[in-house]
Design a protein around this motif. Structure first.
Motif, short mmCIF file in Angstrom:
data_model
loop_
_atom_site.label_atom_id
_atom_site.label_comp_id
_atom_site.label_asym_id
_atom_site.label_seq_id
_atom_site.Cartn_x
_atom_site.Cartn_y
_atom_site.Cartn_z
N ASP A 297 0.83 -1.20 0.00
CA ASP A 297 0.00 0.00 0.00
C ASP A 297 0.87 1.26 0.00
O ASP A 297 0.62 2.19 -0.77
CB ASP A 297 -0.94 -0.02 1.21
CG ASP A 297 -1.87 1.17 1.23
OD1 ASP A 297 -2.60 1.38 0.23
OD2 ASP A 297 -1.88 1.91 2.24
N SER A 298 1.89 1.29 0.84
CA SER A 298 2.78 2.44 0.90
C SER A 298 3.50 2.65 -0.43
O SER A 298 3.56 3.78 -0.95
CB SER A 298 3.80 2.28 2.02
OG SER A 298 4.69 3.38 2.07
N LEU A 299 4.06 1.59 -0.99
CA LEU A 299 4.77 1.70 -2.26
C LEU A 299 3.84 2.14 -3.39
O LEU A 299 4.22 2.95 -4.24
CB LEU A 299 5.45 0.37 -2.61
CG LEU A 299 6.60 -0.04 -1.69
CD1 LEU A 299 7.00 -1.49 -1.94
CD2 LEU A 299 7.79 0.90 -1.86
N LYS B 65 8.05 4.96 0.72
CA LYS B 65 9.33 4.25 0.71
C LYS B 65 9.42 3.39 1.97
O LYS B 65 8.65 3.56 2.91
CB LYS B 65 10.50 5.22 0.61
CG LYS B 65 10.60 6.23 1.74
CD LYS B 65 11.67 7.26 1.42
CE LYS B 65 11.55 8.48 2.31
NZ LYS B 65 10.35 9.27 2.17
N ILE B 66 10.40 2.50 1.96
CA ILE B 66 10.63 1.61 3.09
C ILE B 66 12.01 1.92 3.66
O ILE B 66 13.01 1.88 2.95
CB ILE B 66 10.53 0.14 2.66
CG1 ILE B 66 9.14 -0.16 2.07
CG2 ILE B 66 10.84 -0.79 3.83
CD1 ILE B 66 9.00 -1.55 1.48
N LEU B 67 12.07 2.24 4.95
CA LEU B 67 13.30 2.53 5.67
C LEU B 67 13.53 1.41 6.68
O LEU B 67 12.66 1.15 7.51
CB LEU B 67 13.20 3.88 6.39
CG LEU B 67 12.82 5.07 5.51
CD1 LEU B 67 12.47 6.28 6.35
CD2 LEU B 67 13.94 5.39 4.53
N ILE B 68 14.70 0.76 6.61
CA ILE B 68 14.96 -0.41 7.45
C ILE B 68 16.26 -0.22 8.21
O ILE B 68 17.23 0.30 7.67
CB ILE B 68 15.02 -1.71 6.60
CG1 ILE B 68 13.82 -1.81 5.65
CG2 ILE B 68 15.08 -2.93 7.52
CD1 ILE B 68 13.85 -3.03 4.74
N PHE C 136 15.54 1.84 1.72
CA PHE C 136 16.82 2.36 2.20
C PHE C 136 17.19 1.71 3.52
O PHE C 136 16.36 1.62 4.42
CB PHE C 136 16.72 3.88 2.40
CG PHE C 136 16.30 4.61 1.16
CD1 PHE C 136 17.23 5.06 0.26
CD2 PHE C 136 14.95 4.81 0.90
CE1 PHE C 136 16.84 5.72 -0.90
CE2 PHE C 136 14.54 5.47 -0.25
CZ PHE C 136 15.49 5.93 -1.15
N ALA C 137 18.44 1.30 3.63
CA ALA C 137 18.97 0.79 4.90
C ALA C 137 19.62 1.97 5.62
O ALA C 137 20.51 2.61 5.07
CB ALA C 137 19.98 -0.32 4.66
N ASP D 5 5.05 6.35 4.98
CA ASP D 5 6.21 5.50 4.69
C ASP D 5 6.23 4.32 5.65
O ASP D 5 5.61 4.35 6.72
CB ASP D 5 7.52 6.29 4.87
CG ASP D 5 7.81 7.24 3.72
OD1 ASP D 5 7.18 7.12 2.65
OD2 ASP D 5 8.69 8.11 3.91
N ILE D 6 6.98 3.30 5.28
CA ILE D 6 7.18 2.13 6.13
C ILE D 6 8.50 2.30 6.87
O ILE D 6 9.54 2.55 6.26
CB ILE D 6 7.22 0.83 5.30
CG1 ILE D 6 5.92 0.62 4.53
CG2 ILE D 6 7.55 -0.38 6.19
CD1 ILE D 6 4.68 0.43 5.38
N VAL D 7 8.45 2.16 8.18
CA VAL D 7 9.66 2.17 9.01
C VAL D 7 9.76 0.79 9.64
O VAL D 7 8.89 0.39 10.42
CB VAL D 7 9.59 3.29 10.07
CG1 VAL D 7 10.73 3.17 11.06
CG2 VAL D 7 9.60 4.65 9.40
N MET D 8 10.82 0.06 9.27
CA MET D 8 11.00 -1.32 9.73
C MET D 8 12.27 -1.42 10.57
O MET D 8 13.37 -1.17 10.08
CB MET D 8 11.08 -2.27 8.53
CG MET D 8 11.17 -3.73 8.92
SD MET D 8 11.31 -4.84 7.47
CE MET D 8 9.87 -4.40 6.53
N GLY D 9 12.10 -1.77 11.83
CA GLY D 9 13.23 -1.95 12.72
C GLY D 9 13.42 -3.41 13.06
O GLY D 9 12.45 -4.15 13.22
#
Length: 188
Positions: free
Chosen positions: A36-38, A43-46, A77-78, A111-115
């Motif tokens: 959904d975010s994409l 974007k996805i931040l990991i 992005f990492a 955005d997606i924030v993945m920790g």
């Protein structure tokens, strides 16, 4: 030596089985959030520490490059790769702020924030999630044990039911690969 080798594989399989019994529904939710975010130009931040930093970079490589299907690169992005940023923030603000400061600079609502944290309690990951929630990001955690403090800070926390760091990390990369596969095959 052979007994040690066999024991490692047996423990891996036990953890994989226990994880697979509880991960399907939350992993589906995480994939839908990412897709959904994409689809909305997010974007996805990991990010994570140590082996979890390596896992973050691995997952990002699969999204930006490809997992199994040739397709357009995805914006992921990492937050573990820019040594100048990492050392400047750590020096000026403290290591606990290393991901939070990058979230402040880079994350937008939606955005997606993945920790990633095997304990679910890494202070810098916790601080980043708190800010991401304030900014209106969707938060996804990959943790182990009981989920730690992350459990209450993530929209979805993918918890590996183990106390063994090595087994948790092994499952995190399987979860990451599955997430990439779902995004790649079900996204635009």
């Amino acid at each position: 030596m052979q007994l040690i080798i066999q024991s490692e594989f047996i423990e891996h399989l036990k953890t994989a089985k226990a994880t697979s019994e509880n991960i399907v529904a939350p992993l589906e939710i995480a994939a839908k959030c990412c897709i959904d975010s994409l689809n909305k130009s997010g974007k996805i931040l990991i990010f994570g520490n140590g082996g979890s930093a390596a896992d973050a970079q691995h997952i990002v490589a699969e999204l930006v490059g490809r997992y199994k299907i040739d397709r357009k690169g995805l914006p992921a992005f990492a937050l573990t790769t820019d040594t100048s940023v990492l050392t400047a923030i750590s020096n000026d603000y403290g290591y606990d702020c290393v991901f939070e400061r990058q979230i402040e600079a880079l994350a937008n609502e939606g955005d997606i924030v993945m920790g990633i944290s095997t304990s679910g309690n890494s202070a810098n990951v916790i601080k980043a999630f708190k800010l991401a929630n304030e900014l209106g990001c969707k938060t996804i955690g990959l943790s182990g044990r009981d989920g730690g403090k992350m459990k209450n800070l993530c929209d979805v926390n993918l918890i590996v039911p183990s106390n063994d760091t090595a087994r948790i990390q092994e499952m995190h990369i399987v979860i990451g690969h599955t997430l990439c596969h779902l995004i790649e095959t079900l996204g635009k």
